[in-house]
Design an enzyme around this catalytic site. Structure first.
Site, mmCIF file in Angstrom:
data_model
loop_
_atom_site.group_PDB
_atom_site.id
_atom_site.type_symbol
_atom_site.label_atom_id
_atom_site.label_comp_id
_atom_site.label_asym_id
_atom_site.label_seq_id
_atom_site.Cartn_x
_atom_site.Cartn_y
_atom_site.Cartn_z
ATOM 1 N N LYS A 16 0.889 -1.367 -0.104
ATOM 2 C CA LYS A 16 -0.214 -0.137 -0.120
ATOM 3 C C LYS A 16 0.708 1.231 -0.100
ATOM 4 O O LYS A 16 0.693 2.103 -0.721
ATOM 5 C CB LYS A 16 -0.918 0.082 1.193
ATOM 6 C CG LYS A 16 -1.909 -1.104 1.288
ATOM 7 C CD LYS A 16 -2.787 -1.065 2.525
ATOM 8 C CE LYS A 16 -2.139 -0.983 3.775
ATOM 9 N NZ LYS A 16 -1.465 -2.445 4.195
ATOM 10 N N ARG A 87 -9.595 0.178 8.934
ATOM 11 C CA ARG A 87 -9.271 -1.122 9.401
ATOM 12 C C ARG A 87 -10.249 -1.766 10.174
ATOM 13 O O ARG A 87 -9.921 -3.130 10.465
ATOM 14 C CB ARG A 87 -8.000 -0.899 10.309
ATOM 15 C CG ARG A 87 -6.603 -0.971 9.587
ATOM 16 C CD ARG A 87 -5.415 -0.741 10.569
ATOM 17 N NE ARG A 87 -4.229 -1.523 10.415
ATOM 18 C CZ ARG A 87 -3.382 -0.828 9.627
ATOM 19 N NH1 ARG A 87 -3.303 0.328 9.113
ATOM 20 N NH2 ARG A 87 -2.114 -1.767 9.583
ATOM 21 N N ARG A 121 11.381 -5.539 5.421
ATOM 22 C CA ARG A 121 11.092 -4.374 5.067
ATOM 23 C C ARG A 121 12.017 -3.558 5.643
ATOM 24 O O ARG A 121 12.375 -3.641 6.923
ATOM 25 C CB ARG A 121 9.536 -3.841 5.350
ATOM 26 C CG ARG A 121 9.400 -2.312 5.291
ATOM 27 C CD ARG A 121 7.994 -1.855 5.082
ATOM 28 N NE ARG A 121 7.423 -2.284 6.290
ATOM 29 C CZ ARG A 121 5.838 -2.163 6.569
ATOM 30 N NH1 ARG A 121 5.350 -1.546 5.459
ATOM 31 N NH2 ARG A 121 5.332 -2.459 7.573
ATOM 32 N N ARG A 154 11.237 -1.217 11.182
ATOM 33 C CA ARG A 154 10.282 -0.691 12.149
ATOM 34 C C ARG A 154 10.178 -1.653 13.329
ATOM 35 O O ARG A 154 10.377 -3.001 13.343
ATOM 36 C CB ARG A 154 8.907 -0.821 11.440
ATOM 37 C CG ARG A 154 8.558 0.788 10.691
ATOM 38 C CD ARG A 154 7.539 0.485 9.783
ATOM 39 N NE ARG A 154 6.198 -0.160 10.173
ATOM 40 C CZ ARG A 154 5.148 -0.133 9.753
ATOM 41 N NH1 ARG A 154 4.907 0.211 8.699
ATOM 42 N NH2 ARG A 154 4.038 -0.797 10.330
ATOM 43 N N ARG A 165 -0.375 -8.619 13.769
ATOM 44 C CA ARG A 165 -0.911 -7.600 12.979
ATOM 45 C C ARG A 165 -1.505 -8.541 11.850
ATOM 46 O O ARG A 165 -2.811 -8.127 11.390
ATOM 47 C CB ARG A 165 0.247 -6.923 12.380
ATOM 48 C CG ARG A 165 0.635 -6.081 13.286
ATOM 49 C CD ARG A 165 1.836 -5.169 13.002
ATOM 50 N NE ARG A 165 2.085 -4.670 11.597
ATOM 51 C CZ ARG A 165 2.981 -4.461 10.726
ATOM 52 N NH1 ARG A 165 4.278 -5.054 10.893
ATOM 53 N NH2 ARG A 165 2.982 -3.959 9.677
HETATM 54 P P1 ADP Z 1 1.207 -1.652 7.459
HETATM 55 O O1 ADP Z 1 2.545 -1.491 7.261
HETATM 56 O O2 ADP Z 1 0.976 -2.775 8.470
HETATM 57 O O3 ADP Z 1 0.012 -1.488 6.880
HETATM 58 P P2 ADP Z 1 0.615 0.911 9.157
HETATM 59 O O4 ADP Z 1 1.917 1.553 9.190
HETATM 60 O O5 ADP Z 1 -0.539 0.994 8.269
HETATM 61 O O6 ADP Z 1 1.150 -0.568 9.064
HETATM 62 O O7 ADP Z 1 0.198 0.538 10.641
HETATM 63 C C1 ADP Z 1 1.162 0.531 11.659
HETATM 64 C C2 ADP Z 1 0.173 0.163 13.195
HETATM 65 O O8 ADP Z 1 -0.263 1.595 13.106
HETATM 66 C C3 ADP Z 1 -0.949 -0.729 13.023
HETATM 67 O O9 ADP Z 1 -0.403 -1.928 13.605
HETATM 68 C C4 ADP Z 1 -1.797 -0.019 14.229
HETATM 69 O O10 ADP Z 1 -1.163 -0.176 15.388
HETATM 70 C C5 ADP Z 1 -1.661 1.182 14.124
HETATM 71 N N1 ADP Z 1 -2.716 1.845 12.817
HETATM 72 C C6 ADP Z 1 -2.502 2.309 11.614
HETATM 73 N N2 ADP Z 1 -3.585 2.561 10.948
HETATM 74 C C7 ADP Z 1 -4.832 2.415 11.946
HETATM 75 C C8 ADP Z 1 -6.033 2.559 11.938
HETATM 76 N N3 ADP Z 1 -6.713 2.914 10.789
HETATM 77 N N4 ADP Z 1 -6.908 2.068 13.042
HETATM 78 C C9 ADP Z 1 -6.130 1.786 14.117
HETATM 79 N N5 ADP Z 1 -4.728 1.544 14.322
HETATM 80 C C10 ADP Z 1 -4.132 1.821 13.202
HETATM 81 P P1 ADP Z 2 2.229 -1.816 3.152
HETATM 82 O O1 ADP Z 2 2.417 -0.285 3.152
HETATM 83 O O2 ADP Z 2 0.979 -2.341 2.702
HETATM 84 O O3 ADP Z 2 2.276 -2.386 4.444
HETATM 85 P P2 ADP Z 2 4.877 -1.677 1.839
HETATM 86 O O4 ADP Z 2 4.424 -0.633 0.613
HETATM 87 O O5 ADP Z 2 5.582 -1.026 2.878
HETATM 88 O O6 ADP Z 2 3.352 -2.287 2.194
HETATM 89 O O7 ADP Z 2 5.606 -2.789 1.231
HETATM 90 C C1 ADP Z 2 5.904 -3.908 2.119
HETATM 91 C C2 ADP Z 2 7.391 -4.278 1.817
HETATM 92 O O8 ADP Z 2 7.363 -5.344 0.644
HETATM 93 C C3 ADP Z 2 8.346 -3.009 1.633
HETATM 94 O O9 ADP Z 2 9.786 -3.660 1.981
HETATM 95 C C4 ADP Z 2 8.268 -3.156 0.050
HETATM 96 O O10 ADP Z 2 9.695 -2.812 -0.525
HETATM 97 C C5 ADP Z 2 7.944 -4.521 -0.310
HETATM 98 N N1 ADP Z 2 7.189 -4.399 -1.591
HETATM 99 C C6 ADP Z 2 6.313 -3.576 -1.970
HETATM 100 N N2 ADP Z 2 5.730 -3.905 -3.253
HETATM 101 C C7 ADP Z 2 6.360 -5.397 -3.482
HETATM 102 C C8 ADP Z 2 6.211 -6.286 -4.653
HETATM 103 N N3 ADP Z 2 4.929 -6.016 -5.609
HETATM 104 N N4 ADP Z 2 6.973 -7.258 -4.428
HETATM 105 C C9 ADP Z 2 7.752 -7.611 -3.648
HETATM 106 N N5 ADP Z 2 8.168 -6.770 -2.605
HETATM 107 C C10 ADP Z 2 7.225 -5.781 -2.436
#
Ligand code: ADP
Ligand code: ADP
Ligand code: ZN
Length: 210
Positions: A16, A87, A121, A154, A165
């Site tokens: 995302k 979420r 990541r 992270r 998660r």
């Molecule tokens: P991911 O890479 O897993 O998509 P995020 O960076 O979006 O992770 O979220 C990291 C953490 O921040 C989540 O595990 C949760 O604790 C909190 N968080 C993020 N967005 C939300 C939301 N919309 N509602 C509740 N908690 C959230």
């Molecule tokens: P999210 O925001 O949904 O948690 P990220 O964009 O942070 O996901 O991506 C999670 C990890 O996977 C990062 O380390 C990123 O570089 C890697 N990644 C993202 N897209 C791809 C893909 N299409 N194939 C392989 N690795 C990916």
């Protein structure tokens, strides 16, 4: 025409953040991401405590805290890509009340692949750019290609917290996906392709929607 309003859904690690950056660059919209907003305010006092304790455990931060962040950001934005929210169903209903979306896109990725993506990541401590030790390595290990900043892992990208998660996703966020699917609004994109291929498909979906 006003700028597009796009929701990108998907499990943790689906890509995302990576794809939202492409959307921001191509369409000049705001990136609204609750994860980044909360990380920047981990120790903010709220009536529920600070976000930190929830985030380190991989649990959801309480709805009123995230709802307020999103409402303020949407009011300020002329077009946006929303990432990491809603979420759970109650957040989805809140979002329905405050805005109309042009596109709801789901990045579809299997659980096995997600664990590898999240534990590998690395993110830039300065600009937030995303890398992966195997799938998207930086030119120089530990250094951001975009700004030269330091790449860090992270706190919640450890194997144990990743599993929690993913469980939270299955229980709380899968119903959000079903909700948009039932409304006939969901566009699925195969998120297991390369980042460029995912972007091609996502961009086609955006062009169809706007
Ligand atoms: P991911 O890479 O897993 O998509 P995020 O960076 O979006 O992770 O979220 C990291 C953490 O921040 C989540 O595990 C949760 O604790 C909190 N968080 C993020 N967005 C939300 C939301 N919309 N509602 C509740 N908690 C959230
Ligand atoms: P999210 O925001 O949904 O948690 P990220 O964009 O942070 O996901 O991506 C999670 C990890 O996977 C990062 O380390 C990123 O570089 C890697 N990644 C993202 N897209 C791809 C893909 N299409 N194939 C392989 N690795 C990916
Ligand atoms: Zn950087």
């Amino acid at each position: 025409m006003s700028q597009p309003k796009i929701l990108v859904l998907g499990p943790p690690g689906a890509g995302k953040g990576t794809q939202s950056s492409n959307i921001v660059e191509a369409y000049d919209v705001d990136h609204i991401t609750t994860g980044d907003a909360l990380r920047a305010n981990k120790d903010m006092e709220t009536e529920y405590g600070t976000p930190r304790s929830f985030m380190e455990a991989g649990e959801l931060v309480p709805d009123p805290v995230v709802n307020e962040i999103v409402k303020a950001a949407i009011e300020d934005a002329d077009g946006f890509v929303l990432d990491g929210y809603p979420r759970n169903l109650s957040q989805a209903e809140y979002l329905d009340d405050i805005t109309d979306l042009d596109l709801v896109a789901l990045l579809d990725v299997d659980r096995e692949e997600l664990v590898d993506r999240l534990t590998g990541r690395r993110v830039c401590d300065d600009c937030g750019a995303n890398f992966h030790v195997d799938f998207a390595p930086p030119e120089e290990e530990g250094v951001c290609d975009e700004c030269g900043g330091e790449l860090i892992q992270r706190d919640d990208d450890t194997e144990e917290t990743v599993k929690e998660r993913l469980n939270v996703f299955e229980e709380n966020t899968q119903p959000v996906i079903d909700y948009y699917e039932d409304e006939g609004e969901l566009v699925r994109v195969d998120g297991e392709q390369s980042p460029d291929e995912v972007w091609d498909d996502l961009q086609d979906a955006i062009e169809d929607a706007i």
